[in-house]
Write a protein that holds these residues in place. Structure first.
Motif, short mmCIF file in Angstrom:
data_model
loop_
_atom_site.label_atom_id
_atom_site.label_comp_id
_atom_site.label_asym_id
_atom_site.label_seq_id
_atom_site.Cartn_x
_atom_site.Cartn_y
_atom_site.Cartn_z
N GLY A 72 99.07 -7.52 40.96
CA GLY A 72 98.94 -8.78 40.25
C GLY A 72 100.31 -9.28 39.81
O GLY A 72 101.30 -9.11 40.52
N PRO A 73 100.41 -9.87 38.60
CA PRO A 73 101.69 -10.41 38.14
C PRO A 73 102.64 -9.37 37.57
O PRO A 73 103.70 -9.72 37.05
N GLY A 74 102.29 -8.10 37.63
CA GLY A 74 103.23 -7.05 37.24
C GLY A 74 103.10 -6.52 35.83
O GLY A 74 104.07 -5.99 35.28
N ARG A 75 101.91 -6.61 35.25
CA ARG A 75 101.71 -6.12 33.89
C ARG A 75 102.13 -4.67 33.74
O ARG A 75 102.71 -4.27 32.73
N LEU A 76 101.86 -3.85 34.78
CA LEU A 76 102.25 -2.44 34.74
C LEU A 76 103.51 -2.14 35.55
O LEU A 76 104.26 -1.23 35.21
N SER A 77 103.74 -2.89 36.60
CA SER A 77 104.88 -2.60 37.48
C SER A 77 106.21 -2.54 36.73
O SER A 77 107.00 -1.60 36.89
N ASP A 133 104.11 9.95 43.58
CA ASP A 133 103.71 10.88 42.53
C ASP A 133 102.53 10.32 41.73
O ASP A 133 101.72 11.08 41.21
N ARG A 134 102.46 8.99 41.63
CA ARG A 134 101.40 8.30 40.90
C ARG A 134 100.98 7.05 41.66
O ARG A 134 101.83 6.35 42.24
N ILE A 135 99.70 6.77 41.63
CA ILE A 135 99.17 5.50 42.15
C ILE A 135 98.22 4.95 41.10
O ILE A 135 97.38 5.67 40.57
N VAL A 136 98.37 3.66 40.80
CA VAL A 136 97.48 3.02 39.84
C VAL A 136 96.70 1.90 40.52
O VAL A 136 97.24 1.16 41.33
N MET A 137 95.41 1.81 40.15
CA MET A 137 94.54 0.74 40.64
C MET A 137 93.79 0.17 39.44
O MET A 137 92.85 0.78 38.94
N ILE A 138 94.23 -0.99 38.98
CA ILE A 138 93.66 -1.60 37.79
C ILE A 138 92.72 -2.74 38.21
O ILE A 138 93.17 -3.77 38.68
N LYS A 159 101.50 12.60 46.97
CA LYS A 159 102.00 13.95 47.14
C LYS A 159 100.95 14.93 46.61
O LYS A 159 100.09 14.57 45.81
N SER A 160 101.02 16.17 47.04
CA SER A 160 100.14 17.20 46.50
C SER A 160 100.41 17.33 44.99
O SER A 160 101.56 17.43 44.57
N GLY A 161 99.34 17.29 44.20
CA GLY A 161 99.50 17.31 42.76
C GLY A 161 99.69 15.93 42.16
O GLY A 161 99.76 15.79 40.93
N GLY A 162 99.75 14.91 43.01
CA GLY A 162 99.91 13.53 42.55
C GLY A 162 98.63 13.01 41.89
O GLY A 162 97.54 13.52 42.13
N LEU A 163 98.78 11.98 41.07
CA LEU A 163 97.67 11.45 40.30
C LEU A 163 97.32 10.02 40.69
O LEU A 163 98.21 9.20 40.93
N LEU A 164 96.03 9.76 40.72
CA LEU A 164 95.51 8.41 40.94
C LEU A 164 94.81 7.97 39.67
O LEU A 164 93.89 8.65 39.18
N LEU A 165 95.23 6.83 39.10
CA LEU A 165 94.58 6.29 37.92
C LEU A 165 93.79 5.04 38.29
O LEU A 165 94.34 4.11 38.90
N ILE A 166 92.52 5.04 37.96
CA ILE A 166 91.65 3.89 38.21
C ILE A 166 91.12 3.37 36.88
O ILE A 166 90.58 4.15 36.08
N GLU A 167 91.28 2.06 36.66
CA GLU A 167 90.72 1.43 35.47
C GLU A 167 89.72 0.35 35.89
O GLU A 167 89.97 -0.40 36.83
N GLU A 168 88.61 0.29 35.17
CA GLU A 168 87.59 -0.72 35.42
C GLU A 168 87.11 -1.30 34.09
O GLU A 168 87.04 -0.59 33.08
#
Length: 209
Positions: A72-77, A133-138, A159-168
């Motif tokens: 989106g407009p980069g709120r987290l980026s 290392d991290r992926i976010v999906m808001i 990567k192995s041990g990497g985290l995916l964050l999903i917000e809904e």
């Protein structure tokens, strides 16, 4: 008085267009239009409590590689780019060029040079394997036509041990229920680490084993 009438009409038009988008979005996987970016990122919420809470869940550190999928407009980026420092990289990914242009404009104003820009949809094969290392999906998952394919690509890009964050959030017309997200993540191979919120507004953190 004429100005008040004009403002009232303009507000009514915006409301009608917004409701029209929400109605259409429930029938097709339509991303939020660029002109509605203020709904995703109001000026007063640049570092809101919601944003700070998301960043805390991510536990970012210097030098990390992070993907903001559907940025989106980069709120987290932009705040993520600051937290990982000059030796880390945030990849801001969005299917709409206009959203990426908005992130670029804000990043240049803030002096953030560690953001890469990737136009495209998740599941289109544009992500490098074993990179992040991290992926976010808001509030993005519901906008993707082929969610299984997208999740497989995300899994491969971590990567192995990497985290995916999903917000809904229920406020989003593409809202995905907790069970649907968990089932999809489990089927892909993710392991759930953290769940926070309610069934109508939640954050889930998944790990790639």
């Amino acid at each position: 008085m004429d100005l008040l009438i004009f403002i009232g009409i303009l507000f009514l038009v915006i409301v009608i267009l917004s409701l029209g988008w929400r109605f259409a979005s429930q029938r097709r996987s339509l991303p939020c239009p660029v002109w509605m970016k203020w709904m995703l990122d109001p000026p007063f919420s640049w570092m809101s409590g919601r944003t700070k809470k998301t960043l805390k869940h991510l536990n970012l550190s210097s030098g990390m590689q992070v993907l903001d999928a559907g940025c989106g407009p980069g709120r987290l980026s932009i705040p993520m780019a600051k937290l990982i420092g000059p030796f880390g990289i945030v990849t801001a990914m969005d299917i709409q060029e206009g959203m990426l242009e908005e992130v670029k404009k804000r990043a240049e104003k803030d002096g953030d040079g560690n953001i890469l820009y990737l136009q495209g949809g998740i599941g289109e094969g544009k992500l490098e394997p074993e990179r992040y290392d991290r992926i976010v999906m808001i509030t993005v998952l519901g906008e993707i036509p082929d969610r299984k394919k997208a999740m497989k690509e995300i899994y491969g890009a971590l990567k192995s041990g990497g985290l995916l964050l999903i917000e809904e959030t229920i406020r989003d017309p593409h809202f995905q229920r907790v069970k649907a997200v968990r089932d999809l993540a489990n089927e892909t191979g993710f392991v759930e680490k953290v769940w926070d919120g309610s069934r109508f507004n939640y954050t889930i953190l998944f790990e790639k084993p």
